[in-house]
Design a protein around this motif. Structure first.
Motif, PDB file in Angstrom:
ATOM      1  N   GLU A   1       1.790   4.837   0.729  1.00 10.77           N
ATOM      2  CA  GLU A   1       1.086   5.871   1.686  1.00 10.77           C
ATOM      3  C   GLU A   1       2.069   7.221   1.492  1.00 10.77           C
ATOM      4  OE1 GLU A   1       1.363   4.745   5.634  1.00 10.77           O
ATOM      5  OE2 GLU A   1      -0.263   2.934   5.305  1.00 10.77           O
TER       6      GLU A   1
ATOM      7  N   CYS B   1      -9.289   1.757   0.220  1.00 13.08           N
ATOM      8  CA  CYS B   1      -7.990   2.655  -0.389  1.00 13.08           C
ATOM      9  C   CYS B   1      -8.208   2.834  -1.840  1.00 13.08           C
ATOM     10  CB  CYS B   1      -7.026   1.673  -0.242  1.00 13.08           C
ATOM     11  SG  CYS B   1      -6.417   1.227   1.527  1.00 13.08           S
ATOM     12  N   ASP B   2      -7.565   3.787  -2.305  1.00 11.65           N
ATOM     13  CA  ASP B   2      -7.687   3.956  -3.789  1.00 11.65           C
ATOM     14  C   ASP B   2      -6.831   2.718  -4.605  1.00 11.65           C
ATOM     15  OD1 ASP B   2      -7.004   4.886  -6.404  1.00 11.65           O
ATOM     16  OD2 ASP B   2      -6.605   6.995  -5.742  1.00 11.65           O
TER      17      ASP B   2
ATOM     18  N   ILE C   1      -6.433  -2.344   7.995  1.00 13.70           N
ATOM     19  CA  ILE C   1      -6.431  -1.437   7.162  1.00 13.70           C
ATOM     20  C   ILE C   1      -7.739  -1.897   6.124  1.00 13.70           C
ATOM     21  CG2 ILE C   1      -5.896  -0.039   5.103  1.00 13.70           C
ATOM     22  CD1 ILE C   1      -3.103  -0.068   6.587  1.00 13.70           C
TER      23      ILE C   1
ATOM     24  N   LEU D   1       0.923  -1.173   0.136  1.00 11.53           N
ATOM     25  CA  LEU D   1       0.036  -0.153   0.011  1.00 11.53           C
ATOM     26  C   LEU D   1       0.783   1.219   0.223  1.00 11.53           C
ATOM     27  CD1 LEU D   1      -2.652   1.489   0.405  1.00 11.53           C
ATOM     28  CD2 LEU D   1      -2.361   1.259   2.673  1.00 11.53           C
TER      29      LEU D   1
ATOM     30  N   ASP E   1      -3.349   2.920  -5.254  1.00 13.99           N
ATOM     31  CA  ASP E   1      -2.162   3.142  -4.283  1.00 13.99           C
ATOM     32  C   ASP E   1      -1.781   1.666  -3.795  1.00 13.99           C
ATOM     33  OD1 ASP E   1      -1.823   5.606  -4.291  1.00 13.99           O
ATOM     34  OD2 ASP E   1      -3.337   6.142  -2.841  1.00 13.99           O
ATOM     35  N   LEU E   2      -2.449   0.527  -4.527  1.00 11.37           N
ATOM     36  CA  LEU E   2      -2.304  -0.778  -3.985  1.00 11.37           C
ATOM     37  C   LEU E   2      -1.660  -1.533  -5.173  1.00 11.37           C
ATOM     38  CD1 LEU E   2      -5.832  -1.474  -2.502  1.00 11.37           C
ATOM     39  CD2 LEU E   2      -3.716  -1.574  -1.199  1.00 11.37           C
TER      40      LEU E   2
END
Length: 366
Positions: free
Chosen positions: A320, A353-354, A348, A318, A357-358
């Motif tokens: 950040e 999450c977007d 989490i 992820l 971003d993964l």
């Protein structure tokens, strides 16, 4: 209040496989594993501690099985931890009242340490003679108070500033009535904590076992001071029947430790061979800390594909603001994906999450 199975963090198939292989007792199996202490082997089979990858391989070799056969998917429809625990000799949940007090006591010790920053684990060992491993087990409520040895019970009374067991029980109950222990109780008693830990460690173990078996570690080219350019692809012969030479693509390796368990995307000047399933934007990521526990050794190089969205049972990265976080992916009771790490502990919501971003870990080099 409690999770009666919180001490069983590593359900596994070792016991059944051992019996099927003709080892009626654990001691008989232990005789073939001279490098693995019997006490540790017993705790592994009983699911009380997580095995290391090399330990799973050693046990599997004696049982003539693939190492992955010794792991259990706790999300499988036919898995029932109550039935699994019932097969353990001499295992039974503590009486509800004693189990409740064990949780309250663990929460009280955690709350005391949270209020007193100077009361470190080292200070508790020096002043109150409670070894760190025992302190950890008390804080996790692994046993009812009466099952601890007398010296530890006296030391816990001393730590909490009371004269004896009766005073200790009264003190802890009084704290519970004020809700001072509520956040610490939640960290001990919720089954989700145990399940998340199991998911993370077993996912890391599975990756270590399958990754090491399919892709042995290779020595990367020496680091360069200038920004490196990809070295020429190395020609290999993929199969005796196919003499057409192919090029093995190499991926850049990133990764420097940062605060809060994050990994910085810093080029290391190293390269790693790409697996055949790697996408065009895949890269290597070096993990210099055991953020997922002992199942994923520090120093492993993970192959990360940002064009793949993670799925349950995989590892993910992820992105950040301050770096990248390594997570083990599982499902909660509502079927929502969640990412977990052990050091530091994180839970989490992946669906929040977007997706940009993964990224998914598709292989590892050790």
């Amino acid at each position: 209040m409690g999770d009666p199975y919180r001490s069983l963090v590593f359900p596994n198939a070792i016991r059944r496989a051992r019996r099927a292989a003709g080892f009626a007792t654990l001691l008989a199996l232990a005789a073939h594993l001279p490098d693995l202490a019997y006490i540790r082997l017993s705790k592994i089979e009983r699911g009380e501690i997580f095995a290391k990858p090399e330990e799973v391989r050693a046990i599997a070799a004696v049982l003539a099985l693939p190492p992955e056969r010794l792991l259990i998917d706790i999300d499988a429809p036919d898995f029932d931890i109550a039935a699994w625990a019932a097969e353990l000799r001499d295992w039974h949940p503590a009486p509800p009242d004693e189990d409740r007090f064990a949780i309250l006591l663990g929460a009280a010790v955690r709350a005391l340490r949270a209020r007193a920053p100077g009361l470190t684990i080292a200070a508790i060992e020096a002043r109150h003679h409670i070894p760190p491993v025992m302190l950890s087990r008390v804080e996790a409520a692994m046993k009812p108070f009466g099952r601890w040895h007398p010296g530890l019970r006296a030391a816990l009374c001393d730590l909490l500033g009371v004269a004896d067991e009766a005073a200790l029980r009264a003190h802890v109950e009084a704290l519970a009535e004020t809700d001072a222990l509520a956040p610490f109780i939640a960290a001990i008693a919720a089954p989700e904590i145990r399940i998340a830990k199991t998911h993370a460690r077993v996912a890391a173990l599975r990756l270590a076992l399958t990754g090491a078996a399919s892709a042995p570690a290779r020595r990367p080219p020496p680091p360069r001071r200038d920004p490196p350019s990809p070295p020429p692809a190395r020609a290999v012969d993929p199969a005796p029947a196919d003499r057409e030479m192919r090029a093995v693509p190499l991926l850049p390796v990133f990764g420097t430790p940062r605060a809060d368990g994050l990994i910085g995307r810093t080029p290391l000047g190293q390269w790693v061979e790409a697996p055949s399933v790697a996408g065009p934007r895949a890269y290597g990521l070096r993990s210099d800390r055991q953020s997922l526990g002992l199942g994923l050794p520090a120093g492993a190089i993970l192959i990360v594909d940002p064009d793949r969205f993670p799925a349950p049972g995989t590892l993910a990265v992820l992105r950040e603001a301050e770096g990248m976080r390594l997570l083990a992916i599982g499902l909660d009771r509502e079927g929502q994906m969640r990412g977990h790490s052990v050091n530091p502990p994180r839970d989490i919501a992946i669906d929040a999450c977007d997706p940009a971003d993964l990224a998914t870990v598709i292989a590892a080099r050790f």
